[in-house]
Scaffold this motif. Structure first.
Motif, PDB file in Angstrom:
ATOM      1  N   GLU A 163    -114.391  30.542 -22.439  1.00 48.29           N
ATOM      2  CA  GLU A 163    -114.323  30.655 -21.115  1.00 48.29           C
ATOM      3  C   GLU A 163    -113.587  29.401 -20.423  1.00 48.29           C
ATOM      4  O   GLU A 163    -113.767  29.014 -19.210  1.00 48.29           O
ATOM      5  N   GLY A 164    -112.891  28.832 -21.275  1.00 51.98           N
ATOM      6  CA  GLY A 164    -111.816  27.780 -20.742  1.00 51.98           C
ATOM      7  C   GLY A 164    -110.597  28.267 -20.190  1.00 51.98           C
ATOM      8  O   GLY A 164    -110.322  29.575 -20.139  1.00 51.98           O
ATOM      9  N   TRP A 165    -109.736  27.422 -19.545  1.00 54.60           N
ATOM     10  CA  TRP A 165    -108.589  27.887 -18.848  1.00 54.60           C
ATOM     11  C   TRP A 165    -107.409  26.994 -19.473  1.00 54.60           C
ATOM     12  O   TRP A 165    -107.546  25.792 -19.868  1.00 54.60           O
ATOM     13  N   LEU A 166    -106.208  27.735 -19.362  1.00 58.12           N
ATOM     14  CA  LEU A 166    -105.099  26.882 -19.821  1.00 58.12           C
ATOM     15  C   LEU A 166    -103.978  27.118 -18.445  1.00 58.12           C
ATOM     16  O   LEU A 166    -103.976  28.061 -17.984  1.00 58.12           O
ATOM     17  N   SER A 167    -103.482  25.763 -18.264  1.00 54.68           N
ATOM     18  CA  SER A 167    -102.530  25.583 -17.361  1.00 54.68           C
ATOM     19  C   SER A 167    -101.356  25.391 -18.257  1.00 54.68           C
ATOM     20  O   SER A 167    -100.864  24.284 -18.481  1.00 54.68           O
ATOM     21  N   LEU A 168    -100.091  26.498 -18.282  1.00 55.73           N
ATOM     22  CA  LEU A 168     -99.067  26.243 -19.210  1.00 55.73           C
ATOM     23  C   LEU A 168     -97.803  26.389 -18.486  1.00 55.73           C
ATOM     24  O   LEU A 168     -97.611  27.465 -17.688  1.00 55.73           O
ATOM     25  N   MET A 169     -96.907  25.384 -18.128  1.00 58.78           N
ATOM     26  CA  MET A 169     -95.833  25.540 -17.644  1.00 58.78           C
ATOM     27  C   MET A 169     -94.484  25.085 -18.484  1.00 58.78           C
ATOM     28  O   MET A 169     -94.650  24.239 -19.304  1.00 58.78           O
ATOM     29  N   PHE A 170     -93.384  25.881 -18.430  1.00 55.30           N
ATOM     30  CA  PHE A 170     -92.492  25.836 -19.432  1.00 55.30           C
ATOM     31  C   PHE A 170     -91.300  26.181 -18.738  1.00 55.30           C
ATOM     32  O   PHE A 170     -91.048  27.078 -17.537  1.00 55.30           O
ATOM     33  N   PHE A 171     -89.973  25.517 -19.182  1.00 61.01           N
ATOM     34  CA  PHE A 171     -88.692  25.813 -18.750  1.00 61.01           C
ATOM     35  C   PHE A 171     -88.215  27.155 -18.943  1.00 61.01           C
ATOM     36  O   PHE A 171     -88.360  27.607 -20.047  1.00 61.01           O
ATOM     37  N   ASN A 172     -87.678  27.678 -17.931  1.00 58.51           N
ATOM     38  CA  ASN A 172     -87.430  29.237 -17.911  1.00 58.51           C
ATOM     39  C   ASN A 172     -85.889  29.602 -18.518  1.00 58.51           C
ATOM     40  O   ASN A 172     -84.931  29.172 -17.691  1.00 58.51           O
ATOM     41  N   GLU A 173     -85.834  30.111 -19.540  1.00 57.82           N
ATOM     42  CA  GLU A 173     -84.455  30.733 -19.951  1.00 57.82           C
ATOM     43  C   GLU A 173     -83.605  31.473 -19.045  1.00 57.82           C
ATOM     44  O   GLU A 173     -82.336  31.172 -18.897  1.00 57.82           O
ATOM     45  N   HIS A 174     -84.071  32.317 -18.534  1.00 56.59           N
ATOM     46  CA  HIS A 174     -83.397  33.005 -17.282  1.00 56.59           C
ATOM     47  C   HIS A 174     -83.077  32.103 -16.143  1.00 56.59           C
ATOM     48  O   HIS A 174     -81.815  32.521 -15.620  1.00 56.59           O
ATOM     49  N   GLY A 175     -83.812  31.171 -15.615  1.00 61.37           N
ATOM     50  CA  GLY A 175     -83.551  30.290 -14.837  1.00 61.37           C
ATOM     51  C   GLY A 175     -82.290  29.257 -15.095  1.00 61.37           C
ATOM     52  O   GLY A 175     -81.552  29.153 -14.132  1.00 61.37           O
ATOM     53  N   LEU A 176     -82.304  28.903 -16.197  1.00 59.21           N
ATOM     54  CA  LEU A 176     -81.381  28.256 -16.891  1.00 59.21           C
ATOM     55  C   LEU A 176     -79.870  28.982 -16.707  1.00 59.21           C
ATOM     56  O   LEU A 176     -79.018  28.294 -16.609  1.00 59.21           O
ATOM     57  N   ARG A 177     -79.797  30.202 -17.247  1.00 58.43           N
ATOM     58  CA  ARG A 177     -78.848  31.007 -17.446  1.00 58.43           C
ATOM     59  C   ARG A 177     -78.122  31.204 -16.092  1.00 58.43           C
ATOM     60  O   ARG A 177     -76.886  30.980 -15.662  1.00 58.43           O
ATOM     61  N   PHE A 178     -79.122  31.564 -15.062  1.00 58.31           N
ATOM     62  CA  PHE A 178     -78.628  31.914 -13.595  1.00 58.31           C
ATOM     63  C   PHE A 178     -78.050  30.745 -12.928  1.00 58.31           C
ATOM     64  O   PHE A 178     -77.106  30.657 -12.433  1.00 58.31           O
ATOM     65  N   SER A 179     -78.735  29.415 -13.159  1.00 58.72           N
ATOM     66  CA  SER A 179     -78.241  28.249 -12.991  1.00 58.72           C
ATOM     67  C   SER A 179     -76.769  27.525 -13.213  1.00 58.72           C
ATOM     68  O   SER A 179     -76.191  27.487 -12.444  1.00 58.72           O
ATOM     69  N   ASN A 180     -76.618  27.880 -14.588  1.00 61.56           N
ATOM     70  CA  ASN A 180     -75.292  27.683 -15.299  1.00 61.56           C
ATOM     71  C   ASN A 180     -74.066  28.550 -14.495  1.00 61.56           C
ATOM     72  O   ASN A 180     -73.089  28.042 -14.303  1.00 61.56           O
ATOM     73  N   ILE A 181     -74.678  29.723 -14.367  1.00 55.19           N
ATOM     74  CA  ILE A 181     -73.531  30.594 -13.793  1.00 55.19           C
ATOM     75  C   ILE A 181     -73.009  30.358 -12.116  1.00 55.19           C
ATOM     76  O   ILE A 181     -72.075  30.288 -11.917  1.00 55.19           O
ATOM     77  N   VAL A 182     -74.137  29.954 -11.475  1.00 59.53           N
ATOM     78  CA  VAL A 182     -74.000  29.882 -10.254  1.00 59.53           C
ATOM     79  C   VAL A 182     -73.281  28.260  -9.957  1.00 59.53           C
ATOM     80  O   VAL A 182     -72.400  28.163  -9.089  1.00 59.53           O
ATOM     81  N   LYS A 183     -73.394  27.397 -10.946  1.00 61.54           N
ATOM     82  CA  LYS A 183     -72.621  26.458 -11.128  1.00 61.54           C
ATOM     83  C   LYS A 183     -71.195  26.329 -11.642  1.00 61.54           C
ATOM     84  O   LYS A 183     -70.469  25.192 -11.658  1.00 61.54           O
TER      85      LYS A 183
END
Length: 280
Positions: A163-183
């Motif tokens: 009954e415990g909880w996990l807060s997991l945050m990670f770097f998003n592959e899709h956000g990285l791709r979108f950012s590189n194209i925009v730049k």
């Protein structure tokens, strides 16, 4: 005028890359993280959205003290936040200088804590051998720096109490791709060589993650996905890189409004998952 490209044109194939076989540990990078991430608007925004999203965890919403394990806690901001809410916090960070800065923060804030923050230098892979499961496991911006990120998921699940909880945050592959194209990094995007190499002082993650892969991996551990949010969906693409305080608050309101909604959350620079472990 550029010529029209046939859909049958030759596809640019990524050149083979040397497989990274070690995790990235941030020894010597504490100042760079403080200046380039935590000391900026994007760092403030990330922390603000996370603190709102974490209210979905009953221990936090109900202000009920519990045991919190902060895995790879960096400069200690999240551990400090939890400790100030009255929780008992165990902080782990293998990078020596980042751990030292976190200790300085905890020492300066200790009068506002119900209990001192316990500090360890363990890597994620060492947790099960040395520490006990917690009510809340926090693992932010760690998966993307591991050379075998999926292997971390069963460890995190095992460090959660029933009954415990996990807060997991990670770097998003899709956000990285979108950012590189925009730049304008078109060649890099076409080759699909977006991940970092772990060399020098660059902060491009070595293992950016596909959200669906992570979600499937968590479900395979028997965890219930309670919430998925995109962190920094719009902020990194603002034309005005130094918005006023009033405009920054408006951006924050928009980030919060859309961070759980399709399709917006899928383009967040980070993905924040809240998961729950069933009763034993």
């Amino acid at each position: 005028m550029p010529r029209l490209i046939s859909p049958f044109a030759e596809v640019v194939v990524a050149a083979p890359r040397t497989k990274i076989t070690t995790d990235k540990i941030f020894d010597g990078l504490a100042q760079k993280f403080r200046n380039n991430v935590y000391g900026t608007n994007k760092g403030w925004l990330r922390q603000h959205i996370l603190s709102q999203d974490l209210q979905r965890i009953p221990f936090i919403a109900d202000q009920k003290s519990c045991q919190v394990l902060d895995v790879g806690g960096g400069l200690g901001q999240m551990s400090d936040w939890f400790a100030q809410q009255g929780h008992q916090v165990v902080f782990t960070e293998p990078a020596t200088d980042m751990r030292a800065e976190a200790i300085n923060l905890f020492t300066a804030q200790q009068n506002s804590y119900a209990a001192p923050v316990q500090v360890y230098n363990y890597r994620l892979q060492q947790l099960e051998a040395h520490l006990s499961p917690a009510n809340i496991v926090v693992c932010h911006a760690v998966l993307e720096w591991l050379h075998e990120p999926q292997a971390a998921l069963p460890i995190l699940a095992n460090m959660m109490q029933p009954e415990g909880w996990l807060s997991l945050m990670f770097f998003n592959e899709h956000g990285l791709r979108f950012s590189n194209i925009v730049k304008g990094n078109y060649d890099k995007a076409l080759r699909d060589t977006l991940d970092g190499t772990g060399q020098r002082l660059r902060l491009t993650p070595i293992s950016p993650q596909d959200p669906e892969t992570v979600l499937s991996g968590l479900k395979a551990q028997g965890l219930e996905i309670v919430s998925v949010a995109g962190i920094r969906i719009f902020n990194d693409y603002l034309r005005d890189k130094t918005p006023s305080e009033a405009d920054l608050e408006k951006v924050q309101a928009l980030e919060w409004r859309y961070c759980h909604q399709e399709p917006y959350w899928r383009l967040g620079r980070y993905i924040h998952v809240i998961a729950r472990k069933p009763a034993a």
